[in-house]
Design a protein around this motif. Sequence first.
Motif, PDB file in Angstrom:
ATOM      1  N   GLN A 138       4.980  16.374  -2.946  1.00 59.00           N
ATOM      2  CA  GLN A 138       4.345  15.109  -2.609  1.00 59.00           C
ATOM      3  C   GLN A 138       5.319  13.971  -2.882  1.00 59.00           C
ATOM      4  O   GLN A 138       6.080  13.995  -3.838  1.00 59.00           O
ATOM      5  N   MET A 139       5.281  12.971  -1.981  1.00 61.89           N
ATOM      6  CA  MET A 139       6.174  11.825  -2.086  1.00 61.89           C
ATOM      7  C   MET A 139       5.370  10.545  -1.900  1.00 61.89           C
ATOM      8  O   MET A 139       4.391  10.532  -1.162  1.00 61.89           O
ATOM      9  N   ALA A 140       5.807   9.471  -2.559  1.00 65.24           N
ATOM     10  CA  ALA A 140       5.191   8.162  -2.351  1.00 65.24           C
ATOM     11  C   ALA A 140       5.739   7.591  -1.044  1.00 65.24           C
ATOM     12  O   ALA A 140       6.943   7.561  -0.828  1.00 65.24           O
ATOM     13  N   HIS A 141       4.849   7.164  -0.156  1.00 66.87           N
ATOM     14  CA  HIS A 141       5.242   6.635   1.156  1.00 66.87           C
ATOM     15  C   HIS A 141       4.699   5.210   1.275  1.00 66.87           C
ATOM     16  O   HIS A 141       3.497   4.988   1.147  1.00 66.87           O
ATOM     17  N   CYS A 142       5.575   4.250   1.502  1.00 66.83           N
ATOM     18  CA  CYS A 142       5.169   2.849   1.607  1.00 66.83           C
ATOM     19  C   CYS A 142       4.546   2.586   2.972  1.00 66.83           C
ATOM     20  O   CYS A 142       5.219   2.656   4.001  1.00 66.83           O
ATOM     21  N   MET A 143       3.265   2.259   2.980  1.00 69.98           N
ATOM     22  CA  MET A 143       2.562   1.968   4.225  1.00 69.98           C
ATOM     23  C   MET A 143       2.732   0.499   4.636  1.00 69.98           C
ATOM     24  O   MET A 143       2.298   0.101   5.708  1.00 69.98           O
ATOM     25  N   THR A 144       3.373  -0.306   3.797  1.00 68.02           N
ATOM     26  CA  THR A 144       3.592  -1.724   4.075  1.00 68.02           C
ATOM     27  C   THR A 144       4.879  -1.943   4.855  1.00 68.02           C
ATOM     28  O   THR A 144       5.127  -3.030   5.352  1.00 68.02           O
ATOM     29  N   PHE A 145       5.699  -0.903   4.992  1.00 68.76           N
ATOM     30  CA  PHE A 145       6.975  -1.005   5.702  1.00 68.76           C
ATOM     31  C   PHE A 145       6.807  -1.728   7.023  1.00 68.76           C
ATOM     32  O   PHE A 145       5.932  -1.405   7.822  1.00 68.76           O
TER      33      PHE A 145
ATOM     34  N   GLU B  76       0.873  -1.175   0.000  1.00 69.70           N
ATOM     35  CA  GLU B  76       0.000   0.000   0.000  1.00 69.70           C
ATOM     36  C   GLU B  76       0.906   1.220   0.000  1.00 69.70           C
ATOM     37  O   GLU B  76       1.812   1.327   0.822  1.00 69.70           O
ATOM     38  N   VAL B  77       0.695   2.098  -0.959  1.00 67.85           N
ATOM     39  CA  VAL B  77       1.488   3.311  -1.070  1.00 67.85           C
ATOM     40  C   VAL B  77       0.542   4.501  -0.988  1.00 67.85           C
ATOM     41  O   VAL B  77      -0.509   4.506  -1.628  1.00 67.85           O
ATOM     42  N   GLN B  78       0.902   5.490  -0.186  1.00 70.28           N
ATOM     43  CA  GLN B  78       0.113   6.713  -0.074  1.00 70.28           C
ATOM     44  C   GLN B  78       0.982   7.899  -0.451  1.00 70.28           C
ATOM     45  O   GLN B  78       2.188   7.887  -0.217  1.00 70.28           O
ATOM     46  N   MET B  79       0.360   8.900  -1.038  1.00 71.87           N
ATOM     47  CA  MET B  79       1.063  10.138  -1.333  1.00 71.87           C
ATOM     48  C   MET B  79       1.004  11.001  -0.081  1.00 71.87           C
ATOM     49  O   MET B  79      -0.059  11.212   0.482  1.00 71.87           O
ATOM     50  N   VAL B  80       2.162  11.469   0.379  1.00 74.61           N
ATOM     51  CA  VAL B  80       2.248  12.309   1.573  1.00 74.61           C
ATOM     52  C   VAL B  80       3.014  13.577   1.236  1.00 74.61           C
ATOM     53  O   VAL B  80       3.806  13.612   0.297  1.00 74.61           O
ATOM     54  N   MET B  81       2.774  14.614   2.009  1.00 76.27           N
ATOM     55  CA  MET B  81       3.462  15.884   1.813  1.00 76.27           C
ATOM     56  C   MET B  81       4.863  15.773   2.407  1.00 76.27           C
ATOM     57  O   MET B  81       5.024  15.466   3.579  1.00 76.27           O
ATOM     58  N   GLY B  82       5.853  15.998   1.590  1.00 76.08           N
ATOM     59  CA  GLY B  82       7.238  15.933   2.040  1.00 76.08           C
ATOM     60  C   GLY B  82       7.783  17.315   2.331  1.00 76.08           C
ATOM     61  O   GLY B  82       7.036  18.287   2.475  1.00 76.08           O
ATOM     62  N   GLU B  83       9.097  17.404   2.384  1.00 76.18           N
ATOM     63  CA  GLU B  83       9.753  18.685   2.612  1.00 76.18           C
ATOM     64  C   GLU B  83       9.462  19.634   1.462  1.00 76.18           C
ATOM     65  O   GLU B  83       9.303  19.218   0.323  1.00 76.18           O
ATOM     66  N   MET B  84       9.388  20.908   1.759  1.00 77.26           N
ATOM     67  CA  MET B  84       9.165  21.955   0.754  1.00 77.26           C
ATOM     68  C   MET B  84       7.838  21.789   0.013  1.00 77.26           C
ATOM     69  O   MET B  84       7.685  22.256  -1.097  1.00 77.26           O
ATOM     70  N   GLY B  85       6.886  21.058   0.594  1.00 81.35           N
ATOM     71  CA  GLY B  85       5.564  20.916   0.006  1.00 81.35           C
ATOM     72  C   GLY B  85       5.464  19.940  -1.150  1.00 81.35           C
ATOM     73  O   GLY B  85       4.427  19.843  -1.783  1.00 81.35           O
TER      74      GLY B  85
END
Length: 68
Positions: free
Chosen positions: A42-49, A31-40
């Motif tokens: 968007q980054m893909a964030h692995c929720m399965t980690f 499961e991958v979600q888009m999250v707000m990273g540094e400087m605004g």
Amino acid sequence: MNDTSKSLVSRCDATSCRYNEAMECHAGQIEVQMVMGEMGAQMAHCMTFSPEDGADMTQGMQANPGHD
């Protein structure tokens, strides 16, 4: 997903994740979600980690989608 399929994640940098083998994701599904990273940005964030026993939880958990 069966044992002969290849992940669509081109590379996993979360070396402390129990599903990471040689920079490849071997989870049955992710499961991958888009999250707000540094400087605004968007980054893909692995929720399965899932950390290996005794692993550093602060390591990167970004998933890089496959590119041809």
